[in-house]
Design an enzyme around this catalytic site. Structure first.
Site, PDB file in Angstrom:
ATOM      1  N   ARG A 116      14.030  -9.208  20.229  1.00 32.70           N
ATOM      2  CA  ARG A 116      14.515 -10.204  21.193  1.00 32.70           C
ATOM      3  C   ARG A 116      14.591  -9.649  22.604  1.00 32.70           C
ATOM      4  O   ARG A 116      14.553 -10.417  23.561  1.00 32.70           O
ATOM      5  CB  ARG A 116      15.856 -10.780  20.739  1.00 32.70           C
ATOM      6  N   GLU A 158      24.548   1.737  10.578  1.00 36.71           N
ATOM      7  CA  GLU A 158      25.709   1.734   9.697  1.00 36.71           C
ATOM      8  C   GLU A 158      25.331   2.228   8.304  1.00 36.71           C
ATOM      9  O   GLU A 158      26.057   2.995   7.681  1.00 36.71           O
ATOM     10  CB  GLU A 158      26.295   0.323   9.626  1.00 36.71           C
TER      11      GLU A 158
END
Length: 172
Positions: free
Chosen positions: A60, A97
């Site tokens: 994006r 993560e």
């Protein structure tokens, strides 16, 4: 709140439980579909720094970085996920993560001394932006800043960009 902040925030849609349960996704597609809002964002980002190149981070970030580069009279350089660029690349890995990821830039896309602004849609944990900063520095180019449409402050991504000017159009 500034007029630009209002314009942006009114056009970001919250999508609960996407892409997985418990995540509140910030969808920028309504903003992109609004020509007034999109133009305001591009104008703001293009006016931040005098630069030679705008680096856009996949995916994006490309949507914002390409028109910003055009408006700023600068070149556009894509930073992509590993394996997506056809010529010789430099790569930088970073932790997520759960696991890690690698991004790349063409080895010849930036030259020593180029002034570079890195543009992305969202700053979350700062891993991708930090890796992009390192890639740009490895080419000998100068990172004049990182600019994002939206910063998710609760994820503390700003802390991974110490020493690099960060401009967030909105902070949530």
């Amino acid at each position: 709140m500034s007029e630009l902040n209002t314009l942006i925030l009114e056009r970001i849609r919250d999508v609960p439980d996407y892409p997985k349960q418990g995540v509140l996704f910030k969808d920028i597609t309504p903003l992109l579909a609004d020509p007034v809002a999109m133009a305001a964002v591009v104008e703001e980002l293009a006016g931040l720094h005098q630069v030679d190149k705008i680096v856009g981070i996949e995916a994006r970030g490309f949507i914002l970085a390409a028109p910003v580069a055009y408006r700023a009279g600068a070149g556009f350089v894509p930073v992509r996920k590993k394996g997506k660029l056809p010529a010789e690349t430099l790569e930088e890995s970073y932790d997520l993560e759960y696991g890690s990821a690698t991004i790349e830039v063409h080895r010849d896309a930036l030259a020593p001394g180029d002034r570079v602004l890195i543009v992305d849609d969202v700053l979350a944990t700062g891993g991708t932006a930090g890796a992009a900063v390192e890639l740009v520095k490895r080419t000998g180019a100068e990172v004049v800043g990182v600019a994002v449409l939206m910063e998710l402050a609760f994820l503390h991504g700003r802390e991974r960009l110490t020493g690099v000017p960060l401009h967030s159009l909105v902070i949530v």
